[in-house]
Scaffold this motif. Structure first.
Motif, PDB file in Angstrom:
ATOM      1  N   ASP A 218      11.617   0.668  -4.149  1.00 66.13           N
ATOM      2  CA  ASP A 218      10.599  -0.234  -4.321  1.00 66.13           C
ATOM      3  C   ASP A 218      10.185   1.371  -5.935  1.00 66.13           C
ATOM      4  O   ASP A 218      10.016   0.671  -6.988  1.00 66.13           O
ATOM      5  N   SER A 253       3.672  -3.021  -8.595  1.00 63.33           N
ATOM      6  CA  SER A 253       2.949  -1.965  -8.580  1.00 63.33           C
ATOM      7  C   SER A 253       3.041  -0.936 -10.123  1.00 63.33           C
ATOM      8  O   SER A 253       1.678  -1.312 -11.403  1.00 63.33           O
TER       9      SER A 253
ATOM     10  N   LEU B  71      10.307  -0.493  16.668  1.00 62.65           N
ATOM     11  CA  LEU B  71      10.186  -0.737  16.663  1.00 62.65           C
ATOM     12  C   LEU B  71      10.244  -0.656  15.035  1.00 62.65           C
ATOM     13  O   LEU B  71      10.600  -0.413  13.427  1.00 62.65           O
ATOM     14  N   ARG B  72       9.147  -2.054  15.033  1.00 68.42           N
ATOM     15  CA  ARG B  72       8.884  -2.518  13.404  1.00 68.42           C
ATOM     16  C   ARG B  72       7.777  -0.758  12.883  1.00 68.42           C
ATOM     17  O   ARG B  72       7.153  -1.828  12.131  1.00 68.42           O
ATOM     18  N   VAL B  77      10.277   4.832  13.403  1.00 67.11           N
ATOM     19  CA  VAL B  77      11.790   5.345  12.813  1.00 67.11           C
ATOM     20  C   VAL B  77      12.190   6.633  12.621  1.00 67.11           C
ATOM     21  O   VAL B  77      13.334   6.942  12.976  1.00 67.11           O
ATOM     22  N   ASP B  78      10.869   7.239  12.056  1.00 65.93           N
ATOM     23  CA  ASP B  78      11.282   8.638  11.451  1.00 65.93           C
ATOM     24  C   ASP B  78      11.082   9.339  12.051  1.00 65.93           C
ATOM     25  O   ASP B  78      12.514  10.335  12.190  1.00 65.93           O
ATOM     26  N   THR B  98      14.492  -0.792  23.336  1.00 65.81           N
ATOM     27  CA  THR B  98      13.399  -0.775  22.741  1.00 65.81           C
ATOM     28  C   THR B  98      12.655  -1.974  23.666  1.00 65.81           C
ATOM     29  O   THR B  98      12.994  -2.511  23.987  1.00 65.81           O
ATOM     30  N   ASP B 218      -2.774  -4.319  10.819  1.00 67.25           N
ATOM     31  CA  ASP B 218      -3.562  -4.509   9.677  1.00 67.25           C
ATOM     32  C   ASP B 218      -4.753  -6.050  10.006  1.00 67.25           C
ATOM     33  O   ASP B 218      -5.602  -5.620   9.386  1.00 67.25           O
ATOM     34  N   ILE B 249      -4.636  -0.762   5.586  1.00 66.53           N
ATOM     35  CA  ILE B 249      -3.980  -1.530   4.821  1.00 66.53           C
ATOM     36  C   ILE B 249      -4.420  -2.636   5.165  1.00 66.53           C
ATOM     37  O   ILE B 249      -5.550  -3.942   4.539  1.00 66.53           O
ATOM     38  N   ILE B 252      -8.099  -2.884   3.807  1.00 62.53           N
ATOM     39  CA  ILE B 252      -9.163  -2.787   2.284  1.00 62.53           C
ATOM     40  C   ILE B 252      -8.470  -3.677   1.596  1.00 62.53           C
ATOM     41  O   ILE B 252      -8.898  -4.675   0.688  1.00 62.53           O
ATOM     42  N   SER B 253      -7.812  -4.501   2.356  1.00 59.77           N
ATOM     43  CA  SER B 253      -7.519  -6.331   1.781  1.00 59.77           C
ATOM     44  C   SER B 253      -8.699  -7.015   2.046  1.00 59.77           C
ATOM     45  O   SER B 253      -9.452  -8.119   1.414  1.00 59.77           O
ATOM     46  N   LEU B 276       4.743   2.692   4.434  1.00 57.51           N
ATOM     47  CA  LEU B 276       3.960   1.566   3.308  1.00 57.51           C
ATOM     48  C   LEU B 276       2.649   2.774   2.480  1.00 57.51           C
ATOM     49  O   LEU B 276       2.796   2.444   1.580  1.00 57.51           O
ATOM     50  N   MET B 279       4.132   3.571  -0.742  1.00 56.68           N
ATOM     51  CA  MET B 279       4.365   2.971  -2.233  1.00 56.68           C
ATOM     52  C   MET B 279       2.872   2.813  -3.199  1.00 56.68           C
ATOM     53  O   MET B 279       1.983   2.286  -3.038  1.00 56.68           O
ATOM     54  N   GLY B 280       4.139   2.865  -4.466  1.00 51.50           N
ATOM     55  CA  GLY B 280       3.254   2.509  -5.323  1.00 51.50           C
ATOM     56  C   GLY B 280       1.685   1.345  -5.712  1.00 51.50           C
ATOM     57  O   GLY B 280       0.839   2.023  -5.456  1.00 51.50           O
ATOM     58  N   HIS B 281       2.394   0.480  -4.524  1.00 53.39           N
ATOM     59  CA  HIS B 281       1.110  -0.461  -4.680  1.00 53.39           C
ATOM     60  C   HIS B 281       0.042  -0.296  -3.779  1.00 53.39           C
ATOM     61  O   HIS B 281      -1.071  -1.242  -3.970  1.00 53.39           O
ATOM     62  N   VAL B 282       0.759   0.570  -2.698  1.00 55.02           N
ATOM     63  CA  VAL B 282      -0.787   0.597  -0.962  1.00 55.02           C
ATOM     64  C   VAL B 282      -1.392   1.913  -2.247  1.00 55.02           C
ATOM     65  O   VAL B 282      -2.331   1.904  -1.965  1.00 55.02           O
TER      66      VAL B 282
END
Lengths: 333, 333
Positions: A218, A253, B71-72, B77-78, B98, B218, B249, B252-253, B276, B279-282
DNA sequence: TCTAAAGAATAGAGCGCTCTAATCCTTCTC
DNA sequence: GAGAAGGATTAGAGCGCTCTATTCTTTAGA
């Protein structure tokens, strides 16, 4: 306290070790009398077969090794799920390892996977050197996902990135766009096909392709936007085909930061249809690859080799589809 | 064509198998003359030790099994990356599996992991039954992440969800909010602590807690918003503490869909600080858990047990921090 | 009643490695 | 020059299982 072994079960059930082995493997040449005795003894002791000893003795393996270059990429995770499902159906177990997009770490991960002598290996979009892949392919069946090779001992599963990119371009052209830029995926192995598909499609429509160097993150998407819209001279694009979904999000963004609305002023198309793209807040138009199918085909290819049913390499090229959501619209008048 | 074994190397180097074994294990009691000869022979044959045979013979394992429920979820994951890093440093290899958030699949995955007789097991937020965990804990060291237990043979690593939630409430109160709702995480194992922390913090500020049943997705977040704002009577909240980032998220939507702006009209706080959120968009205000540290501590706890350095259970409770981004602001006047 | 054939069970070697105990060299000391 | 000490090397058993013969039963057929 030590874990029970086959000998313990045999003694308790009053049979030989070989018979226990037969029962555990589900052989049909065992009287139900003995079978029940063995199973009862195993249950009483809490015995489960030692997988390693088993594969050592049988010189076979039920393990499929999967090296994922980047677990943080949701696309790969979906493929992994597909692999897992297919492997389970076939009676194999999947073992994952990760290489963190670093050639060195991937090499270590691959070596570690190989030290288990798995039945086969799947490499998900590896950044490994071709030499390392060649070497690994000598150790057993190997399938490459999202990466191509010329090795005839290696199978590949890829999406048809060229067609996928063309799908996106066609969609944008249909909406009326003529100035469509592509944010390139850089060194990512799938980037080439997407770029070529984009360029070819643009030419086909009689339009000028414009490829902007970027990456599959991103941050890179945002940077590419600032670069393109920061330039003086020439009209800016009215649409962007990003290298993947992450890149698209970053681009959106950055566009909004410089006061442009998506899709009113600029349309953006992603690639991969990650779960990210589907989220309401994002709602990204993107190209979908059949990810579970990718995993399934990878396992199928592997098993064909394992069973010695095939020697020639297979090259799967999967068709992508366009998923229209909320980030594309006709260009401003 | 068969893979070379220790015997092949020994013959080529003109030494005994035992000596090859010593060299491969890096013993210091080997003359450099022989060592070089062995290493040269191994290199020539392309020999690498057979991990399974090795651990069978030594009755030890260098494998750490990790079962990831989902895993999603980027959070896991981190943590996995943290585990991987710590394991590598300690000379262990991580093997992932998994369970897809299904108790049945998790059980299969765990069994599969155990059949390799790993040195230890990490369960990441399992939805497994307590009985299955008890059973597995009998097979070797076990660490639970994002789940609690009373078993004294099992170690746990959790974030201090109560304090984390309180951090979020304090932040919102400081901004001037008084009507703050919490979207509960439902059956997720971390939900309880977060809910209790929220409730306690609200009371501490003399405010009325309002817990809305939801889940860590979400879709659930969006649904909770529609439910709360769809109600007649009473003033709606001016801020929401979501169960996690996904939930936030979605919330917010849904808020934007019903014409409310975030953060102008409503503030939203997530939990987990997944990629997530960054990210700038979020650009989500959220609670950060030290994920890599979680992984590191899990491995450390495991290795202490493996080495027999500790018998009593350890309960790590990690402090979270508040990450302020763009989804929180003072309430509308 | 005897034998052949099929089915059920087992003995024993071996998978590739580690580990203990024993053996073989050197070197050092007196 | 004999003996001790200690490092370097090896033989051989064994880890928990599978697999190929081989042996033991049972049943059927003549």
């Amino acid at each position: 306290m030590a874990r029970p072994t086959m000998t313990d079960v045999a003694e308790l059930a009053g049979v030989s070790r070989a018979l226990v082995s037969l029962v555990m493997r589900g052989s049909s040449n065992v009287s139900s009398l003995r079978r029940d005795a063995v199973l009862a003894a195993a249950a009483e002791l809490g015995y489960t077969p030692h997988q390693m000893a088993r594969s050592l003795a049988s010189r076979t393996s039920t393990v499929l090794g999967v090296m994922v270059s980047d677990l943080r990429n949701a696309f790969f995770v979906d493929v992994v799920e597909g692999i897992d499902a297919a492997a389970r159906v076939a009676g194999f177990e999947m073992v994952i390892n990760t290489g963190g997009r670093s050639p060195v770490r991937e090499r270590v991960a691959l070596r570690s996977l190989l030290s288990f002598r798995p039945a086969g290996i799947v490499l998900l979009s590896p950044v490994l050197s071709a030499a390392a892949i060649t070497e690994a392919s000598g150790q057993g069946p190997l399938v490459l996902v999202s990466r191509t090779t010329r090795l005839s001992s290696v199978d590949t599963v890829n999406d048809d990135g060229a067609t996928g990119a063309a799908l996106a371009v066609d969609h944008l052209v249909r909406l009326g766009h003529t100035r469509i830029a592509h944010f390139d995926g850089g060194r990512a192995s799938v980037a080439t096909a997407r770029r070529q598909g984009y360029t070819a499609a643009m030419r086909r429509h009689g339009l000028d392709p414009r490829v902007v160097a970027s990456e599959h993150t991103d941050v890179a998407g945002a940077k590419a936007v600032r670069q393109v819209w920061g330039e003086s001279g020439g009209l800016p694009p009215t649409a962007v085909l990003a290298g993947n979904d992450f890149n698209a999000i970053g681009a959106i963004s950055a566009l909004e930061e410089i006061g442009l609305r998506v899709p009113r002023d600029v349309s953006v198309v992603g690639y991969d249809n990650t779960s990210l793209a589907a989220m309401g807040h994002v709602s990204l138009t993107t190209i979908d690859q059949p990810r579970a199918e990718v995993g399934r085909l990878a396992v199928a290819a592997l098993l064909e080799r394992v069973r010695g049913e095939r020697d020639e390499p297979v090259r799967h090229l999967l068709q992508s589809t366009l998923v229209v959501r909320a980030t594309t619209a006709p260009p401003p008048p």
